[in-house]
Design a protein around this motif. Structure first.
Motif, PDB file in Angstrom:
ATOM      1  N   LEU A 192      -4.775  17.312   8.736  1.00 55.51           N
ATOM      2  CA  LEU A 192      -5.959  16.752   8.093  1.00 55.51           C
ATOM      3  C   LEU A 192      -6.409  17.586   6.898  1.00 55.51           C
ATOM      4  N   ASP A 193      -6.475  18.905   7.036  1.00 52.61           N
ATOM      5  CA  ASP A 193      -6.920  19.756   5.924  1.00 52.61           C
ATOM      6  C   ASP A 193      -5.959  19.671   4.742  1.00 52.61           C
ATOM      7  N   THR A 194      -4.664  19.566   5.028  1.00 52.77           N
ATOM      8  CA  THR A 194      -3.669  19.412   3.966  1.00 52.77           C
ATOM      9  C   THR A 194      -3.903  18.123   3.206  1.00 52.77           C
ATOM     10  N   LEU A 195      -4.172  17.054   3.945  1.00 56.73           N
ATOM     11  CA  LEU A 195      -4.393  15.752   3.307  1.00 56.73           C
ATOM     12  C   LEU A 195      -5.688  15.717   2.502  1.00 56.73           C
ATOM     13  N   ASN A 253       0.831  -1.205   0.000  1.00 57.13           N
ATOM     14  CA  ASN A 253       0.000   0.000   0.000  1.00 57.13           C
ATOM     15  C   ASN A 253       0.864   1.253   0.000  1.00 57.13           C
ATOM     16  N   THR A 254       0.459   2.236  -0.806  1.00 57.92           N
ATOM     17  CA  THR A 254       1.191   3.504  -0.848  1.00 57.92           C
ATOM     18  C   THR A 254       0.487   4.594  -0.053  1.00 57.92           C
ATOM     19  N   THR A 255      -0.747   4.331   0.383  1.00 57.55           N
ATOM     20  CA  THR A 255      -1.502   5.281   1.197  1.00 57.55           C
ATOM     21  C   THR A 255      -1.864   4.596   2.508  1.00 57.55           C
ATOM     22  N   ILE A 256      -1.227   5.061   3.575  1.00 56.92           N
ATOM     23  CA  ILE A 256      -1.416   4.457   4.894  1.00 56.92           C
ATOM     24  C   ILE A 256      -1.711   5.569   5.892  1.00 56.92           C
ATOM     25  N   TYR A 257      -2.827   5.462   6.571  1.00 55.67           N
ATOM     26  CA  TYR A 257      -3.202   6.431   7.598  1.00 55.67           C
ATOM     27  C   TYR A 257      -3.201   5.741   8.955  1.00 55.67           C
ATOM     28  N   LEU A 258      -2.747   6.445   9.974  1.00 56.38           N
ATOM     29  CA  LEU A 258      -2.827   5.983  11.352  1.00 56.38           C
ATOM     30  C   LEU A 258      -3.828   6.886  12.067  1.00 56.38           C
ATOM     31  N   ALA A 259      -4.827   6.295  12.679  1.00 56.20           N
ATOM     32  CA  ALA A 259      -5.880   7.073  13.326  1.00 56.20           C
ATOM     33  C   ALA A 259      -6.180   6.517  14.704  1.00 56.20           C
ATOM     34  N   ALA A 283      -8.665   9.967   0.221  1.00 61.31           N
ATOM     35  CA  ALA A 283      -9.942   9.350   0.616  1.00 61.31           C
ATOM     36  C   ALA A 283     -10.078   9.168   2.127  1.00 61.31           C
ATOM     37  N   PRO A 284      -9.066   8.621   2.828  1.00 63.01           N
ATOM     38  CA  PRO A 284      -9.219   8.500   4.281  1.00 63.01           C
ATOM     39  C   PRO A 284      -9.340   9.857   4.981  1.00 63.01           C
ATOM     40  N   ALA A 285      -8.621  10.857   4.506  1.00 58.87           N
ATOM     41  CA  ALA A 285      -8.698  12.184   5.111  1.00 58.87           C
ATOM     42  C   ALA A 285     -10.096  12.771   4.939  1.00 58.87           C
ATOM     43  N   LYS A 286     -10.664  12.617   3.755  1.00 53.97           N
ATOM     44  CA  LYS A 286     -12.025  13.112   3.516  1.00 53.97           C
ATOM     45  C   LYS A 286     -13.021  12.379   4.407  1.00 53.97           C
ATOM     46  N   LEU A 287     -12.842  11.071   4.558  1.00 52.03           N
ATOM     47  CA  LEU A 287     -13.737  10.285   5.395  1.00 52.03           C
ATOM     48  C   LEU A 287     -13.635  10.724   6.857  1.00 52.03           C
ATOM     49  N   ILE A 288     -12.415  10.923   7.335  1.00 52.66           N
ATOM     50  CA  ILE A 288     -12.221  11.370   8.718  1.00 52.66           C
ATOM     51  C   ILE A 288     -12.861  12.727   8.926  1.00 52.66           C
ATOM     52  N   LYS A 289     -12.639  13.636   7.993  1.00 52.71           N
ATOM     53  CA  LYS A 289     -13.195  14.988   8.128  1.00 52.71           C
ATOM     54  C   LYS A 289     -14.727  14.954   8.125  1.00 52.71           C
ATOM     55  N   THR A 290     -15.302  14.163   7.237  1.00 53.18           N
ATOM     56  CA  THR A 290     -16.762  14.031   7.187  1.00 53.18           C
ATOM     57  C   THR A 290     -17.286  13.408   8.472  1.00 53.18           C
ATOM     58  N   PHE A 291     -16.603  12.390   8.945  1.00 57.70           N
ATOM     59  CA  PHE A 291     -17.046  11.683  10.142  1.00 57.70           C
ATOM     60  C   PHE A 291     -16.927  12.566  11.384  1.00 57.70           C
ATOM     61  N   ARG A 292     -15.978  13.480  11.389  1.00 57.86           N
ATOM     62  CA  ARG A 292     -15.756  14.345  12.548  1.00 57.86           C
ATOM     63  C   ARG A 292     -16.825  15.421  12.677  1.00 57.86           C
TER      64      ARG A 292
END
Length: 171
Positions: A123-126, A20-26, A90-99
């Motif tokens: 988050l906003d940068t991502l 994977n080239t896109t990895i988020y830690l949350a 995509a994960p950043a958008k999902l986190i922002k929407t979920f928040r």
């Protein structure tokens, strides 16, 4: 968990990190069962793989990986969830929407195409990172723009040779 089981988990995590080239830690700790289920459902719909991991095992998998994770192992404190996606934002958008519904999940860090982002303030940068498809679309739009201008100019010239020559000389 036995040593063999831990070794297997570390191998699996190392393989996932490698492919994977896109990895988020949350951090999704503190979410109730219903909210966690909603998050998992939203991840599934957005084609994001979500899994909760042990920090020590993830840290060892990062060490065993060929990738350079920089400061990311330092954020492995408390509850950590991994989010894998093919699209960088995509994960950043999902986190922002979920928040919008609450204060979780928190972004601990992200690894996107060898770039490292640490902290929830990124988050906003991502979110603003463009995907490969969005960039290609913009480039094609920019390349088509001059051709469309010439064609519309030719059409406005009335189709007569004098009008066409006049339009081309103005362009």
């Amino acid at each position: 968990m036995t040593r063999e089981e831990k070794a297997t988990v570390i191998q699996d995590l190392t393989a996932q990190l490698a492919e994977n080239t896109t990895i988020y830690l949350a951090d999704i700790s503190g979410l109730d069962a219903s909210t966690t289920s909603d998050l998992r459902r939203a991840c599934f719909k957005a084609n994001i793989k979500l899994s909760v991991v042990k920090n020590t095992l993830l840290s060892k998998a990062m060490e065993a990986s060929d990738k350079e994770f920089g400061e990311l192992p330092d954020v492995l404190i408390g509850n950590t969830s991994l989010m894998f996606s093919e699209t960088g934002n995509a994960p950043a958008k999902l986190i922002k929407t979920f928040r919008k519904k609450g204060n979780k999940p928190l972004l601990k860090g992200a690894f996107i195409e060898e770039a490292i982002f640490v902290g929830d303030d990124k988050l906003d940068t991502l979110v603003s990172i463009k995907s490969k498809e969005e960039m290609i679309g913009e480039i094609i739009g920019l390349l088509q723009s001059p051709a469309k201008n010439v064609i519309s100019g030719l059409k406005s010239g009335g189709g007569k040779l004098a009008g066409i020559l006049k339009t081309l000389s103005e362009k």
